[in-house]
Motif scaffolding. Structure first.
Motif, short mmCIF file in Angstrom:
data_model
loop_
_atom_site.label_atom_id
_atom_site.label_comp_id
_atom_site.label_asym_id
_atom_site.label_seq_id
_atom_site.Cartn_x
_atom_site.Cartn_y
_atom_site.Cartn_z
N HIS A 177 1.03 -1.26 -0.27
CA HIS A 177 0.33 0.06 -0.08
C HIS A 177 1.20 0.81 0.08
CE1 HIS A 177 0.97 0.01 4.39
NE2 HIS A 177 0.22 1.67 4.77
N ALA A 178 0.07 2.12 -0.13
CA ALA A 178 0.95 3.92 -0.39
C ALA A 178 0.36 4.60 0.32
CB ALA A 178 1.03 4.34 -2.15
N ILE A 179 0.98 5.82 1.52
CA ILE A 179 0.33 6.60 1.21
C ILE A 179 1.11 7.97 1.47
CG2 ILE A 179 2.06 6.18 4.23
CD1 ILE A 179 0.02 7.62 5.49
N LEU A 180 0.11 9.46 1.33
CA LEU A 180 1.10 10.03 -0.22
C LEU A 180 0.36 11.40 0.46
CD1 LEU A 180 0.99 11.00 -3.56
CD2 LEU A 180 -0.37 12.61 -2.46
N LEU A 181 1.42 12.47 0.69
CA LEU A 181 0.80 13.65 1.66
C LEU A 181 0.97 14.75 0.51
CD1 LEU A 181 0.44 15.84 3.76
CD2 LEU A 181 3.15 15.66 3.57
N ALA A 183 0.84 18.80 -0.74
CA ALA A 183 1.42 19.94 -0.69
C ALA A 183 0.50 21.48 0.15
CB ALA A 183 1.57 21.62 -1.96
N SER A 184 -0.31 20.72 -0.13
CA SER A 184 -1.34 21.22 1.29
C SER A 184 -1.97 20.78 2.71
CB SER A 184 -3.71 21.53 0.87
OG SER A 184 -3.89 19.98 0.02
N GLY A 185 -1.48 19.58 3.26
CA GLY A 185 -1.32 19.16 3.85
C GLY A 185 -2.42 18.03 4.46
N ALA A 186 -2.96 17.61 2.50
CA ALA A 186 -3.88 16.00 2.87
C ALA A 186 -3.15 14.90 2.60
CB ALA A 186 -5.10 16.56 1.75
N VAL A 187 -3.50 13.89 3.49
CA VAL A 187 -3.29 12.20 3.22
C VAL A 187 -4.01 11.17 2.54
CG1 VAL A 187 -2.92 10.79 4.12
CG2 VAL A 187 -2.50 12.48 5.35
N PHE A 188 -3.76 11.60 1.34
CA PHE A 188 -4.47 10.17 0.63
C PHE A 188 -3.66 8.36 0.39
CE2 PHE A 188 -5.35 14.08 -1.18
CZ PHE A 188 -6.35 13.87 -1.87
N THR A 189 -4.36 7.14 0.23
CA THR A 189 -3.71 5.76 0.33
C THR A 189 -4.71 5.09 -0.33
OG1 THR A 189 -5.77 5.67 1.72
CG2 THR A 189 -3.45 5.52 2.74
N TRP A 190 -3.68 4.20 -1.31
CA TRP A 190 -4.98 3.38 -1.43
C TRP A 190 -3.44 2.00 -1.80
CZ3 TRP A 190 -0.96 7.29 -3.51
CH2 TRP A 190 -0.96 6.96 -4.02
N GLY A 191 -4.21 0.95 -2.54
CA GLY A 191 -3.36 -0.28 -2.68
C GLY A 191 -4.80 -1.39 -1.47
N LEU A 192 -3.79 -2.27 -1.40
CA LEU A 192 -4.32 -3.09 -0.30
C LEU A 192 -4.60 -2.72 1.19
CD1 LEU A 192 -4.75 -6.44 -0.10
CD2 LEU A 192 -2.02 -6.19 1.18
N GLY A 193 -5.96 -2.98 1.39
CA GLY A 193 -6.77 -2.65 2.96
C GLY A 193 -6.72 -3.06 3.74
N SER A 194 -6.45 -4.72 3.63
CA SER A 194 -6.67 -5.75 4.67
C SER A 194 -6.95 -5.77 5.81
CB SER A 194 -5.94 -7.18 4.23
OG SER A 194 -4.89 -7.05 3.95
#
Length: 282
Positions: A177-181, A183-194
């Motif tokens: 899985h991946a976690i992205l930050l 420039a505005s400080g928001a967090v996005f994630t994707w990939g396996l979520g099991s």
């Protein structure tokens, strides 16, 4: 800067088993596990004192910056595959950033990015791409695994594109899985979520980046990814953790706090503590 390592060391990624004195070996399993922080040795012919450390499960890359930078590898394959490691070190001259996974070593240069297959003795990289200099681009410089227009994944296809609307500031990858930050400080994630590592309140996986709604409205400054868990720090120094906690890797009791466990199991970020207050914590 001094660097310290601790944890799993079966491949010598923290220290060389043979070079550690007997007085420093505390227990019979010390070669496999380092229970207390141990200062890393980054011996090299480079004269630079500025070192950047990147690590995967079984390997460590030490990038010596300043002048003509160079790279040293430790851990799995660093000794048994001397010829391959030597070639990689040779081709690292002049690189400015490094990222290492179990399969690939990615090097960033002022004019290009290269990914080398650690399983093969290659004379040319498995993937490479020219990049524009910082003077030709807008925004802050990108750190690996982020590259212009996307990021370098842990397995093929090595290059994955990202929407420019995300305005990525930093990216942390685990094996699944991946976690992205942004420039505005928001967090996005994707990939396996099991194991709830995506923080979306469930255990389903996500093919595309999805904002972590539980953190919406709070500006974050950094992110990190474990095997099945995720971490981020807010502007105010608050540390948020979510995902798998079977071994207490979230810094919370693996059993006992029912409310915290329920939040973890649902994949919702939990406020652990303010990391600026560590000095006041007993």
């Amino acid at each position: 800067m001094r660097w310290f390592g601790f944890g799993f060391n079966a491949f010598g990624q923290i220290y060389d088993h043979d070079k550690l004195s007997k007085s420093e070996k505390i227990g019979t399993d010390e070669d496999v596990k380092v229970s207390s922080p141990l200062e890393l040795t980054t011996g090299t012919d480079c004269c630079s004192k500025s070192v950047r450390i990147k690590a995967s499960w079984s390997r460590r890359a030490s990038l010596h910056l300043g002048g003509e930078s160079c790279l040293c590898l430790a851990g799995f394959g660093a000794v048994t595959s001397t010829e391959s490691s030597g070639a990689l070190i040779k081709h690292s001259r002049g690189c400015t950033d490094v990222y290492i996974s179990e399969s690939y070593l990615t090097l960033a240069f002022p004019d290009r990015v290269e990914a080398w297959d650690l399983q093969k003795e290659e004379k040319t990289p498995s993937w490479s791409e020219e990049i524009r200099s910082q003077s030709e681009t807008s925004g802050p410089p990108l750190s690996l695994p982020l590259v212009s227009g996307g990021y370098i994944a842990m397995k093929p296809p090595l290059y994955r594109s990202l929407s420019p609307h995300l305005k990525a500031k930093s990216l942390a990858l685990s094996a699944a899985h991946a976690i992205l930050l942004t420039a505005s400080g928001a967090v996005f994630t994707w990939g396996l979520g099991s194991h709830g590592q995506l923080g979306h309140g469930g255990l389903t996986s996500e093919e595309e980046p999805r904002v972590v709604e539980a953190l919406w409205g709070m500006s974050m400054t950094s992110v990190a990814a474990g095997g099945w868990h995720s971490v981020c720090i807010s502007d105010g120094g608050d540390l948020y953790v979510w995902g798998w906690n079977e071994s207490g890797q979230l810094g919370l009791p693996s059993r006992g706090l029912r409310k915290a466990l329920q939040q973890q199991e649902s994949g919702t970020p939990v406020l652990l503590l303010n990391y600026r207050d560590f000095s006041n914590t007993e």
